[in-house]
Design a protein around this motif. Structure first.
Motif, mmCIF file in Angstrom:
data_model
loop_
_atom_site.group_PDB
_atom_site.id
_atom_site.type_symbol
_atom_site.label_atom_id
_atom_site.label_comp_id
_atom_site.label_asym_id
_atom_site.label_seq_id
_atom_site.Cartn_x
_atom_site.Cartn_y
_atom_site.Cartn_z
ATOM 1 N N LEU A 65 8.297 -13.692 -8.070
ATOM 2 C CA LEU A 65 8.942 -12.769 -7.138
ATOM 3 C C LEU A 65 9.114 -11.383 -7.752
ATOM 4 O O LEU A 65 8.824 -10.367 -7.115
ATOM 5 N N ALA A 66 9.594 -11.346 -8.991
ATOM 6 C CA ALA A 66 9.788 -10.054 -9.657
ATOM 7 C C ALA A 66 8.457 -9.346 -9.862
ATOM 8 O O ALA A 66 8.354 -8.124 -9.682
ATOM 9 N N TRP A 67 7.431 -10.102 -10.247
ATOM 10 C CA TRP A 67 6.124 -9.502 -10.504
ATOM 11 C C TRP A 67 5.534 -8.906 -9.226
ATOM 12 O O TRP A 67 4.969 -7.804 -9.242
ATOM 13 N N ILE A 68 5.661 -9.614 -8.118
ATOM 14 C CA ILE A 68 5.146 -9.110 -6.843
ATOM 15 C C ILE A 68 5.832 -7.797 -6.481
ATOM 16 O O ILE A 68 5.170 -6.797 -6.161
ATOM 17 N N GLU A 69 7.154 -7.777 -6.537
ATOM 18 C CA GLU A 69 7.891 -6.579 -6.127
ATOM 19 C C GLU A 69 7.621 -5.389 -7.045
ATOM 20 O O GLU A 69 7.416 -4.265 -6.579
ATOM 21 N N ILE A 70 7.636 -5.624 -8.337
ATOM 22 C CA ILE A 70 7.464 -4.490 -9.243
ATOM 23 C C ILE A 70 6.050 -3.932 -9.181
ATOM 24 O O ILE A 70 5.836 -2.718 -9.284
ATOM 25 N N ASN A 71 5.059 -4.779 -8.953
ATOM 26 C CA ASN A 71 3.682 -4.278 -8.859
ATOM 27 C C ASN A 71 3.424 -3.548 -7.558
ATOM 28 O O ASN A 71 2.624 -2.602 -7.526
ATOM 29 N N ILE A 72 4.076 -3.954 -6.478
ATOM 30 C CA ILE A 72 3.972 -3.182 -5.242
ATOM 31 C C ILE A 72 4.517 -1.780 -5.475
ATOM 32 O O ILE A 72 3.887 -0.777 -5.105
ATOM 33 N N ALA A 73 5.678 -1.693 -6.102
ATOM 34 C CA ALA A 73 6.275 -0.381 -6.371
ATOM 35 C C ALA A 73 5.380 0.457 -7.287
ATOM 36 O O ALA A 73 5.155 1.650 -7.034
ATOM 37 N N MET A 74 4.875 -0.140 -8.346
ATOM 38 C CA MET A 74 4.035 0.604 -9.284
ATOM 39 C C MET A 74 2.761 1.110 -8.622
ATOM 40 O O MET A 74 2.354 2.261 -8.812
ATOM 41 N N ASP A 75 2.106 0.251 -7.844
ATOM 42 C CA ASP A 75 0.852 0.649 -7.199
ATOM 43 C C ASP A 75 1.080 1.720 -6.134
ATOM 44 O O ASP A 75 0.317 2.683 -6.026
ATOM 45 N N GLU A 76 2.138 1.538 -5.329
ATOM 46 C CA GLU A 76 2.416 2.525 -4.282
ATOM 47 C C GLU A 76 2.717 3.898 -4.875
ATOM 48 O O GLU A 76 2.316 4.925 -4.311
ATOM 49 N N GLN A 77 3.397 3.932 -6.005
ATOM 50 C CA GLN A 77 3.772 5.220 -6.592
ATOM 51 C C GLN A 77 2.647 5.846 -7.407
ATOM 52 O O GLN A 77 2.703 7.037 -7.730
ATOM 53 N N LEU A 78 1.620 5.065 -7.718
ATOM 54 C CA LEU A 78 0.460 5.622 -8.413
ATOM 55 C C LEU A 78 -0.472 6.355 -7.457
ATOM 56 O O LEU A 78 -1.077 7.376 -7.825
ATOM 57 N N LEU A 79 -0.604 5.865 -6.235
ATOM 58 C CA LEU A 79 -1.602 6.397 -5.309
ATOM 59 C C LEU A 79 -1.465 7.896 -5.030
ATOM 60 O O LEU A 79 -2.489 8.598 -4.959
ATOM 61 N N PRO A 80 -0.255 8.439 -4.866
ATOM 62 C CA PRO A 80 -0.169 9.897 -4.655
ATOM 63 C C PRO A 80 -0.739 10.714 -5.816
ATOM 64 O O PRO A 80 -1.331 11.777 -5.603
#
Length: 205
Positions: A65-80
């Protein structure tokens, strides 16, 4: 060492999630982020707390659960940041790297969001905007918007490298400690894509 403010997280997602957020933060401190080396947080306790898995047909563990949430945040914030490369970079190598990373990040986000929904995780991500190793912040993107050419390339490569390396660290933790098969399979894919991208990055002069 990055500081995780549990109270600020609590205010952002509501009091009903207090216990869960605290357990996620402790898990990150004791487990996932303990693998990041000197730049990451380390816990004095070797064991990681676990988060109760949601009531679904597929059993997700706390690390999943933690891995899913933190990777969504990391990937979303990298794209810009990657979106700035075509206008700001003068290096064909940096542009090729950005396209490579953007392609697998977009595909990865689709899989992560599907796992997020399958696990029954809340819509509000407690890791969004959190400052930690490898997390590109909105301020860093704003700062990069003012840079061009070699100055932009140096800044972007530094941030991309940190993201890729932290992605490897977290995926390795998920592979070792995760229990949900689809999530662990995605972690193995992340290890492969990050390794390939770091190889590309090392070839840029």
């Amino acid at each position: 060492m990055p500081f995780i403010n549990i109270e600020s997280l609590t205010d952002r997602i509501g009091k009903s999630q207090t216990r869960r957020v605290k357990m996620i933060a402790r898990l990150l401190l004791a487990g996932l982020l303990a693998t990041t080396g000197p730049a990451g947080c380390r816990s004095s306790r070797p064991e990681a707390d676990t988060i109760p898995a949601p009531t679904t047909a597929t059993q997700f563990g706390g690390t999943d659960l933690a891995w899913i949430e933190i990777n969504i945040a990391m990937d979303e914030q990298l794209l810009p940041l990657l979106g700035l490369v075509p206008r700001s970079s003068g290096s064909p190598g940096v542009q090729a790297l950005a396209l490579q990373v953007q392609a697998f990040t977009t595909a990865e986000l689709s899989s992560l969001r599907a796992l997020h929904d399958q696990a029954g995780l809340p819509a509000v991500n407690p890791h969004k905007g959190m400052e930690m190793p490898g997390m590109v912040t909105p301020q860093q993107v704003t700062d990069a918007q003012a840079l061009f050419g070699k100055r932009f390339d140096a800044d972007a490569l530094k941030l991309i490298r940190a993201h890729l390396e932290q992605g490897q660290n977290l995926a390795d933790s998920e592979n070792k400690s995760g229990v949900e098969p689809q999530t662990r399979a995605l972690a193995l894919q992340v290890l492969r894509t990050r390794s390939a991208a770091l190889t590309t990055l090392e070839s840029i002069h």
